[in-house]
Design a protein around this motif. Structure first.
Motif, PDB file in Angstrom:
ATOM      1  N   ALA A 139       0.827  -1.221   0.000  1.00 14.11           N
ATOM      2  CA  ALA A 139       0.000   0.000   0.000  1.00 14.11           C
ATOM      3  C   ALA A 139       0.856   1.263   0.000  1.00 14.11           C
ATOM      4  O   ALA A 139       1.995   1.270   0.485  1.00 14.11           O
ATOM      5  CB  ALA A 139      -0.896  -0.013   1.241  1.00 14.11           C
ATOM      6  N   ALA A 140       0.265   2.334  -0.536  1.00 17.50           N
ATOM      7  CA  ALA A 140       0.917   3.650  -0.515  1.00 17.50           C
ATOM      8  C   ALA A 140       0.006   4.634   0.216  1.00 17.50           C
ATOM      9  O   ALA A 140      -1.217   4.464   0.253  1.00 17.50           O
ATOM     10  CB  ALA A 140       1.192   4.126  -1.930  1.00 17.50           C
ATOM     11  N   LEU A 141       0.624   5.666   0.797  1.00 18.75           N
ATOM     12  CA  LEU A 141      -0.122   6.716   1.496  1.00 18.75           C
ATOM     13  C   LEU A 141      -0.080   7.969   0.634  1.00 18.75           C
ATOM     14  O   LEU A 141       0.977   8.327   0.104  1.00 18.75           O
ATOM     15  CB  LEU A 141       0.514   7.011   2.857  1.00 18.75           C
ATOM     16  N   VAL A 142      -1.228   8.641   0.518  1.00 19.47           N
ATOM     17  CA  VAL A 142      -1.267   9.916  -0.218  1.00 19.47           C
ATOM     18  C   VAL A 142      -1.579  11.021   0.785  1.00 19.47           C
ATOM     19  O   VAL A 142      -2.623  10.997   1.446  1.00 19.47           O
ATOM     20  CB  VAL A 142      -2.311   9.883  -1.354  1.00 19.47           C
ATOM     21  N   TRP A 143      -0.657  11.970   0.887  1.00 19.76           N
ATOM     22  CA  TRP A 143      -0.738  13.048   1.872  1.00 19.76           C
ATOM     23  C   TRP A 143      -1.054  14.374   1.201  1.00 19.76           C
ATOM     24  O   TRP A 143      -0.774  14.557   0.022  1.00 19.76           O
ATOM     25  CB  TRP A 143       0.612  13.217   2.571  1.00 19.76           C
ATOM     26  N   PHE A 144      -1.542  15.329   2.001  1.00 16.58           N
ATOM     27  CA  PHE A 144      -1.675  16.723   1.535  1.00 16.58           C
ATOM     28  C   PHE A 144      -0.792  17.571   2.440  1.00 16.58           C
ATOM     29  O   PHE A 144      -0.929  17.546   3.671  1.00 16.58           O
ATOM     30  CB  PHE A 144      -3.131  17.180   1.627  1.00 16.58           C
ATOM     31  N   ASN A 145       0.132  18.310   1.817  1.00 17.08           N
ATOM     32  CA  ASN A 145       1.097  19.085   2.610  1.00 17.08           C
ATOM     33  C   ASN A 145       0.819  20.592   2.568  1.00 17.08           C
ATOM     34  O   ASN A 145       1.712  21.397   2.823  1.00 17.08           O
ATOM     35  CB  ASN A 145       2.526  18.804   2.150  1.00 17.08           C
ATOM     36  N   GLY A 146      -0.413  20.959   2.215  1.00 14.42           N
ATOM     37  CA  GLY A 146      -0.765  22.378   2.154  1.00 14.42           C
ATOM     38  C   GLY A 146      -0.710  22.926   0.753  1.00 14.42           C
ATOM     39  O   GLY A 146      -1.359  23.925   0.436  1.00 14.42           O
ATOM     40  N   GLN A 147       0.087  22.278  -0.107  1.00 13.46           N
ATOM     41  CA  GLN A 147       0.207  22.754  -1.486  1.00 13.46           C
ATOM     42  C   GLN A 147      -0.133  21.673  -2.493  1.00 13.46           C
ATOM     43  O   GLN A 147      -0.790  21.930  -3.486  1.00 13.46           O
ATOM     44  CB  GLN A 147       1.642  23.231  -1.740  1.00 13.46           C
ATOM     45  N   THR A 167       6.904  14.104  14.289  1.00 16.93           N
ATOM     46  CA  THR A 167       5.627  14.822  14.149  1.00 16.93           C
ATOM     47  C   THR A 167       5.399  15.083  12.670  1.00 16.93           C
ATOM     48  O   THR A 167       6.349  15.137  11.882  1.00 16.93           O
ATOM     49  CB  THR A 167       5.611  16.173  14.889  1.00 16.93           C
ATOM     50  N   ASP A 168       4.151  15.261  12.304  1.00 16.18           N
ATOM     51  CA  ASP A 168       3.830  15.473  10.895  1.00 16.18           C
ATOM     52  C   ASP A 168       2.559  16.305  10.815  1.00 16.18           C
ATOM     53  O   ASP A 168       1.539  15.917  11.392  1.00 16.18           O
ATOM     54  CB  ASP A 168       3.622  14.100  10.224  1.00 16.18           C
ATOM     55  N   ASP A 169       2.615  17.428  10.140  1.00 15.37           N
ATOM     56  CA  ASP A 169       1.426  18.269   9.984  1.00 15.37           C
ATOM     57  C   ASP A 169       0.576  17.843   8.793  1.00 15.37           C
ATOM     58  O   ASP A 169      -0.521  18.365   8.597  1.00 15.37           O
ATOM     59  CB  ASP A 169       1.845  19.737   9.750  1.00 15.37           C
ATOM     60  N   ARG A 170       1.101  16.929   7.994  1.00 20.30           N
ATOM     61  CA  ARG A 170       0.381  16.587   6.763  1.00 20.30           C
ATOM     62  C   ARG A 170      -0.924  15.864   7.079  1.00 20.30           C
ATOM     63  O   ARG A 170      -1.036  15.161   8.086  1.00 20.30           O
ATOM     64  CB  ARG A 170       1.252  15.689   5.873  1.00 20.30           C
ATOM     65  N   LEU A 171      -1.877  16.060   6.181  1.00 26.50           N
ATOM     66  CA  LEU A 171      -3.160  15.369   6.306  1.00 26.50           C
ATOM     67  C   LEU A 171      -3.103  14.123   5.423  1.00 26.50           C
ATOM     68  O   LEU A 171      -2.758  14.216   4.238  1.00 26.50           O
ATOM     69  CB  LEU A 171      -4.279  16.306   5.830  1.00 26.50           C
ATOM     70  N   LEU A 172      -3.434  12.982   5.991  1.00 24.46           N
ATOM     71  CA  LEU A 172      -3.499  11.762   5.171  1.00 24.46           C
ATOM     72  C   LEU A 172      -4.815  11.772   4.406  1.00 24.46           C
ATOM     73  O   LEU A 172      -5.893  11.838   5.010  1.00 24.46           O
ATOM     74  CB  LEU A 172      -3.408  10.514   6.044  1.00 24.46           C
ATOM     75  N   LEU A 173      -4.720  11.743   3.081  1.00 25.24           N
ATOM     76  CA  LEU A 173      -5.938  11.796   2.253  1.00 25.24           C
ATOM     77  C   LEU A 173      -6.490  10.392   2.000  1.00 25.24           C
ATOM     78  O   LEU A 173      -7.675  10.150   2.156  1.00 25.24           O
ATOM     79  CB  LEU A 173      -5.637  12.449   0.911  1.00 25.24           C
ATOM     80  N   ARG A 174      -5.605   9.499   1.576  1.00 25.65           N
ATOM     81  CA  ARG A 174      -6.092   8.159   1.220  1.00 25.65           C
ATOM     82  C   ARG A 174      -4.959   7.148   1.248  1.00 25.65           C
ATOM     83  O   ARG A 174      -3.785   7.510   1.268  1.00 25.65           O
ATOM     84  CB  ARG A 174      -6.761   8.163  -0.153  1.00 25.65           C
TER      85      ARG A 174
END
Ligand SMILES: Cc1cc2nc3c(=O)[nH]c(=O)nc-3n(C[C@H](O)[C@H](O)[C@H](O)COP(=O)(O)OP(=O)(O)OC[C@H]3O[C@@H](n4cnc5c(N)ncnc54)[C@H](O)[C@@H]3O)c2cc1C
Length: 314
Positions: A139-147, A167-174
């Motif tokens: 599996a792979a993780l797709v993140w959103f880093n603000g941009q 720590t990680d500010d990114r939002l995990l999308l899928r």
């Protein structure tokens, strides 16, 4: 973003962003005083146990567009990070194509927790019971880093996330599960058994201290494809359990590629698992017990893949 809904001094502010961008901005505005929350099942246990303090701002991601669906995308089957464990457990496409994952879901908590808890929260716990199955499916993780969106293999992210203080500010999308080669697709749609000239076999196990509703002591997943001649073409082995961060056992996988499943191979893989799987021990189970359990599970499943009693395996 929509305003806070809980404003009493004793309660945190709960923010309800509608988009990933809003969630990101909210996180930036709150800094270390804010945290993303999905089902909240893991966070609540940490707050109640006093392991972590409830921060003043909670960023509820459950209403964000696109995080609640399961669909086929360009890179494979996409699981929105806020999809509940229960929805994953019962989804027809997952049942058909990714049965190790639905088996893992079946073994997590009880329905009440599974209805609230999400697949994203389970992965981000870094020791969730779904992770071993997800590793077997690469599996792979797709993140959103603000941009922009960033894609990262789960197997690459886990060791970084396990470093103390991460720590990680990114939002995990899928979470994306690759749908293997087109020729293979039809085969995998039916089951993991014999298909064309190849044989697919997979298994997931969670061993706990009791039969159901139990934390894991060991989790193990095996996914193997055998050629018509009975040689291992592809092999993925993953193990975790308890507070052990799950990992692929790649050296054990390499031991098997191109080989027939016979006694020598099973012995070699048993020994290799004991060398490279490094489980954490606790008051309930020693590291040695966990190693032996994982090795037994993995080798038994490979033996079955090779035909077990009736075939060449064993
Ligand atoms: C009674 C009980 C039994 C349990 N049994 C099991 C079990 O058998 N096996 C097991 O694996 N787990 C178990 N759990 C733990 C938990 O329920 C699961 O791990 C669940 O999947 C967590 O999901 P959640 O949505 O509730 O996460 P949350 O608690 O909402 O969040 C967990 C973490 O992930 C972060 N996060 C969540 N979503 C995102 C996102 N999209 N982007 C960025 N960060 C995010 C949060 O900030 C937090 O740090 C149990 C919990 C309880 C209370």
């Amino acid at each position: 973003m929509t305003g806070s809904i809980h404003e009493t001094p004793a309660s945190p502010h709960v923010w309800q962003p509608k988009t990933a961008e809003e969630a990101w901005q909210c996180k930036q505005a709150c800094g270390s005083e804010g945290i993303y929350i999905a089902g909240g099942t893991l966070l609540h246990t940490r707050w109640e146990a006093g392991i972590a303090a409830m921060p003043p701002h909670l960023i509820d991601i459950s209403g964000i567009d696109g995080l609640n669906g399961i669909k086929i995308g360009e890179a494979g089957l996409e699981l929105g990070s806020a999809v509940s464990l229960q929805a994953c457990r019962n989804h027809p496409m997952l049942l058909r194509r990714f049965p190790l994952l639905t088996e893992a879901m079946r073994a997590i908590a009880a329905p009440s927790v599974r209805h609230l808890g999400t697949i994203g929260g389970n992965v981000l716990s870094i020791v969730g019971d779904s992770i071993t199955a997800l590793l077997a499916y690469d599996a792979a993780l797709v993140w959103f880093n603000g941009q922009s969106e960033q894609t990262e293999k789960l197997t690459d992210w886990l060791p970084n996330a396990a470093v103390p203080g991460y720590t990680d500010d990114r939002l995990l999308l899928r979470i994306v599960l690759p749908l293997e080669g087109a020729d293979d697709k039809q085969n995998r749609c039916t089951d993991l058994g014999a298909a064309g000239n190849k044989r697919h076999y997979g298994a997931f196990h969670k061993i706990g201290r009791r039969e159901a509703f139990t934390p894991s002591v060991v989790t193990a997943a095996v996914l193997v494809t055998l050629s018509e001649a009975g040689e291992i073409e592809t092999l993925r082995i993953a193990a975790g359990g308890g507070q052990t961060v799950p990992a692929r056992l790649e050296e054990a996988e390499q031991d098997g590629i191109g080989k027939q499943i016979d006694t020598d191979l099973l012995r070699r893989i048993y020994e290799r698992v004991g060398q490279i799987y490094k489980p954490q021990e606790d008051a309930f189970a020693t590291s040695a017990y966990r190693k032996q359990t994982a090795a037994n599970l993995i080798v038994t499943e490979l033996w079955k893949a090779g035909g077990g009693i009736d075939g060449q395996g064993g």
